[in-house]
Design a protein around this motif. Structure first.
Motif, mmCIF file in Angstrom:
data_model
loop_
_atom_site.group_PDB
_atom_site.id
_atom_site.type_symbol
_atom_site.label_atom_id
_atom_site.label_comp_id
_atom_site.label_asym_id
_atom_site.label_seq_id
_atom_site.Cartn_x
_atom_site.Cartn_y
_atom_site.Cartn_z
ATOM 1 N N VAL A 81 10.221 5.388 -0.308
ATOM 2 C CA VAL A 81 9.050 6.295 -0.110
ATOM 3 C C VAL A 81 7.607 5.634 -0.954
ATOM 4 O O VAL A 81 6.574 5.877 -0.423
ATOM 5 C CB VAL A 81 9.206 7.790 -0.399
ATOM 6 C CG1 VAL A 81 9.432 7.977 -1.901
ATOM 7 C CG2 VAL A 81 8.197 8.447 -0.083
ATOM 8 N N VAL A 82 8.244 5.163 -2.096
ATOM 9 C CA VAL A 82 7.081 4.535 -2.812
ATOM 10 C C VAL A 82 6.629 3.356 -2.102
ATOM 11 O O VAL A 82 5.238 2.973 -2.032
ATOM 12 C CB VAL A 82 7.896 3.912 -4.015
ATOM 13 C CG1 VAL A 82 6.635 3.286 -4.764
ATOM 14 C CG2 VAL A 82 8.487 5.096 -5.061
ATOM 15 N N LEU A 83 7.504 2.439 -1.483
ATOM 16 C CA LEU A 83 6.886 1.285 -0.434
ATOM 17 C C LEU A 83 6.038 1.781 0.873
ATOM 18 O O LEU A 83 5.105 1.064 0.958
ATOM 19 C CB LEU A 83 7.931 0.388 0.075
ATOM 20 C CG LEU A 83 8.862 -0.046 -1.228
ATOM 21 C CD1 LEU A 83 10.071 -0.854 -0.524
ATOM 22 C CD2 LEU A 83 8.378 -0.901 -2.156
ATOM 23 N N VAL A 84 6.483 3.140 1.199
ATOM 24 C CA VAL A 84 5.630 3.393 2.230
ATOM 25 C C VAL A 84 4.336 3.793 1.888
ATOM 26 O O VAL A 84 3.357 3.484 2.539
ATOM 27 C CB VAL A 84 6.484 4.430 3.109
ATOM 28 C CG1 VAL A 84 5.849 4.946 4.237
ATOM 29 C CG2 VAL A 84 7.700 3.898 3.851
ATOM 30 N N LEU A 85 4.221 4.691 0.886
ATOM 31 C CA LEU A 85 2.973 5.333 0.079
ATOM 32 C C LEU A 85 2.358 4.098 -0.200
ATOM 33 O O LEU A 85 1.116 4.211 -0.037
ATOM 34 C CB LEU A 85 3.510 6.185 -0.978
ATOM 35 C CG LEU A 85 3.835 7.624 -0.506
ATOM 36 C CD1 LEU A 85 4.541 8.372 -1.534
ATOM 37 C CD2 LEU A 85 2.904 8.292 0.368
ATOM 38 N N GLY A 86 2.835 2.927 -0.799
ATOM 39 C CA GLY A 86 2.166 2.001 -1.164
ATOM 40 C C GLY A 86 1.445 1.269 0.073
ATOM 41 O O GLY A 86 0.135 0.782 -0.249
ATOM 42 N N THR A 87 1.977 1.044 1.208
ATOM 43 C CA THR A 87 1.436 0.700 2.376
ATOM 44 C C THR A 87 0.123 1.513 2.701
ATOM 45 O O THR A 87 -0.690 0.962 3.075
ATOM 46 C CB THR A 87 2.406 0.555 3.779
ATOM 47 O OG1 THR A 87 3.550 -0.283 2.948
ATOM 48 C CG2 THR A 87 1.963 -0.034 4.859
ATOM 49 N N VAL A 88 0.520 2.901 2.800
ATOM 50 C CA VAL A 88 -0.621 3.763 3.168
ATOM 51 C C VAL A 88 -1.890 3.426 2.234
ATOM 52 O O VAL A 88 -2.783 3.435 2.642
ATOM 53 C CB VAL A 88 -0.090 5.323 3.036
ATOM 54 C CG1 VAL A 88 -1.180 6.233 3.463
ATOM 55 C CG2 VAL A 88 1.101 5.493 4.033
ATOM 56 N N SER A 89 -1.454 3.470 0.915
ATOM 57 C CA SER A 89 -2.566 3.203 -0.075
ATOM 58 C C SER A 89 -3.450 2.081 0.181
ATOM 59 O O SER A 89 -4.738 1.834 0.166
ATOM 60 C CB SER A 89 -2.095 3.230 -1.280
ATOM 61 O OG SER A 89 -1.702 4.700 -1.653
ATOM 62 N N MET A 90 -2.498 0.976 0.423
ATOM 63 C CA MET A 90 -3.111 -0.318 0.778
ATOM 64 C C MET A 90 -4.179 -0.123 1.837
ATOM 65 O O MET A 90 -5.153 -0.627 1.831
ATOM 66 C CB MET A 90 -1.972 -1.418 1.122
ATOM 67 C CG MET A 90 -2.518 -2.906 1.275
ATOM 68 S SD MET A 90 -1.262 -4.047 1.414
ATOM 69 C CE MET A 90 -0.515 -3.400 3.097
ATOM 70 N N ILE A 91 -3.821 -0.047 2.872
ATOM 71 C CA ILE A 91 -4.536 0.267 4.125
ATOM 72 C C ILE A 91 -5.706 1.109 3.933
ATOM 73 O O ILE A 91 -6.908 0.637 4.141
ATOM 74 C CB ILE A 91 -3.844 0.699 5.410
ATOM 75 C CG1 ILE A 91 -2.565 0.048 5.447
ATOM 76 C CG2 ILE A 91 -4.834 1.182 6.611
ATOM 77 C CD1 ILE A 91 -1.673 0.424 6.791
ATOM 78 N N THR A 92 -5.665 2.070 3.219
ATOM 79 C CA THR A 92 -6.953 2.945 2.775
ATOM 80 C C THR A 92 -7.704 2.640 1.891
ATOM 81 O O THR A 92 -8.875 2.706 2.033
ATOM 82 C CB THR A 92 -6.305 4.513 2.308
ATOM 83 O OG1 THR A 92 -5.345 5.052 3.228
ATOM 84 C CG2 THR A 92 -7.251 5.403 2.204
ATOM 85 N N ASP A 93 -7.190 1.723 0.962
ATOM 86 C CA ASP A 93 -8.043 1.062 0.129
ATOM 87 C C ASP A 93 -8.792 -0.084 0.649
ATOM 88 O O ASP A 93 -9.800 -0.309 0.223
ATOM 89 C CB ASP A 93 -7.304 0.629 -1.191
ATOM 90 C CG ASP A 93 -7.747 1.306 -2.465
ATOM 91 O OD1 ASP A 93 -8.101 2.367 -2.359
ATOM 92 O OD2 ASP A 93 -7.648 0.435 -3.499
#
Length: 419
Positions: free
Chosen positions: A29-41
């Motif tokens: 879940v940390v990796l998926v949330l990191g992906t979401v944050s990366m795209i959003t950033d």
């Protein structure tokens, strides 16, 4: 009272059961949330990279006017963080609140194309920051609750590294768009909106709605009350963290002001301005994981204060170092190191302080205190720049940061033989 206190509340997540075997691996879940944050950033930093230049050179904002709007841009999210954190704990669904926050921010991006006045622009930016405020605490709570206590720094470091990858790509994309598009600013805002929608889709499709090992059914049926959330302020360690975060935030100059000062000191052309955040993001990306792991080993207090010492050094370079080709590199390196040593370390410290069922609320309390302080700093720095000039304004911030770091070092000092 210190960041690495090993004593825990009765119902805090110590991660003992999950601390064996593959515990050192980062939870999916940390990796998926990191992906979401990366795209959003990528989306957010495209706007952030051009906003100072757009407001100052295109719309003719004074430093005070820009400081006010920049304060609103960052301060609104602080006011909303408490609401987002408490509601996430109350409904026992962190993904839902995070999704609402990401969705609202994505909805505001195309509205920037329609913002033709200062009032309209301020309203759209406030709504966009409302989305950030709603999502930050629930997202960090999902990271914290899926990670053993001993590895919180590593997990937040991985997430922040992925998030920072987006912070690198965003300014780069804005730079390329401004150089190729006829109406560059509108093109940046339009592309930013499309990327933000992609981030929301990844969250909805790939982030699980309930974490593994969630609280018992009878606890889930009992909503978190406001009284319980307020009771968090009785925890001495939480008060110490929130107080020190606010104290240091009062002297932390906004990133946008740092880049504007660096542009003036080093004589950087407007066409290269959007690449300055890229330098900070690159260093942050390289150091986030190793510095987070280091904080787990030697103590989060030490790393946290060392990060502010690096920021103070960057201020000193901007004040007293003559313009040389090395100046931008040194300042941006120290700026990125500051974020690597503080951005993930602070929420990681709360794993041993806040009970599981109030984790998002506790994160929001500390995050809000820090963000509100930085909001006040933006207003004060913008006013000081307008009245006395950029040099005296930065010198005042540097002296204030030195004094506040000394106080924080005493408040957060280790007890006994702890780290």
């Amino acid at each position: 009272m210190y960041l690495t206190d090993r004593s825990t509340p009765r119902d805090a997540d110590t991660g003992t059961a999950r601390g064996r075997g593959p515990a050192r691996k980062v939870a999916p879940v940390v990796l998926v949330l990191g992906t979401v944050s990366m795209i959003t950033d990528v989306s957010s930093e495209m706007v952030t990279a051009v906003l100072p230049l757009y407001l100052v050179t295109r719309l003719g904002f004074s430093p005070l006017g820009f400081g006010t709007l920049d304060g609103v841009y960052n301060g609104v999210s602080a006011l909303v963080q408490l609401t987002g954190g408490h509601l996430a704990d109350r409904v026992r669904n962190h993904k839902l609140m995070a999704g609402l926050g990401y969705g609202l921010s994505a909805l505001c991006k195309p509205l920037l194309l329609l913002a033709g006045s200062v009032g309209t622009l301020g309203t759209v930016l406030a709504l966009e920051r409302t989305g950030k405020g709603l999502r930050t605490a629930p997202r960090d709570a999902m990271i914290s609750l899926s990670t053993p206590s001993a590895n919180q720094g590593r997990a937040f470091g991985v997430h922040r590294a992925m998030d920072t990858t987006g912070a690198m790509l965003g300014p780069l994309a804005a730079f390329l768009i401004l150089r190729t598009a006829a109406d560059g600013y509108d093109a940046v805002f339009g592309v930013s909106a499309c990327v933000a929608v992609l981030g929301v889709l990844v969250l909805v499709l790939f982030v699980p709605g309930r974490r593994r090992g969630a609280p018992k059914a009878e606890e889930q049926r009992q909503p978190v009350r406001v009284r319980e959330a307020l009771a968090l302020l009785r925890l001495p360690r939480l008060r110490a963290l929130a107080g020190c975060a606010a104290l240091l935030g009062l002297t932390t100059v906004s990133d946008a002001f740092v880049y504007l000062l660096l542009q003036r000191r080093a004589g950087i052309g407007d066409e290269w301005f959007t690449l300055l955040p890229l330098g900070t993001a690159t260093v942050f990306l390289l150091l986030a994981v190793p510095v987070g792991a280091l904080a787990d080993r030697i103590g989060r207090r030490t790393v946290f204060l060392a990060g502010h010492a690096g920021l103070l050094t960057a201020y000193a370079l901007l004040l007293w170092t003559p313009s040389t080709p090395a100046l931008p590199l040194l300042v941006l390196a120290l700026h990125g190191t500051f974020y690597a040593a503080t951005d993930g370390v602070l929420p990681a410290a709360l794993a041993d302080v806040v009970p599981e069922r109030l984790r998002a609320t506790g994160l929001a309390v500390v995050g809000t205190s820090q963000a509100l302080a930085r909001f006040c700093c933006s207003l004060a720095f913008g006013a000081a720049w307008t009245v006395w000039g950029d040099g005296p304004a930065l010198a005042g911030s540097a002296v204030g940061l030195l004094c506040c770091a000394a106080v924080a070092g005493m408040v957060l000092r280790p007890a006994g033989g702890a780290r």
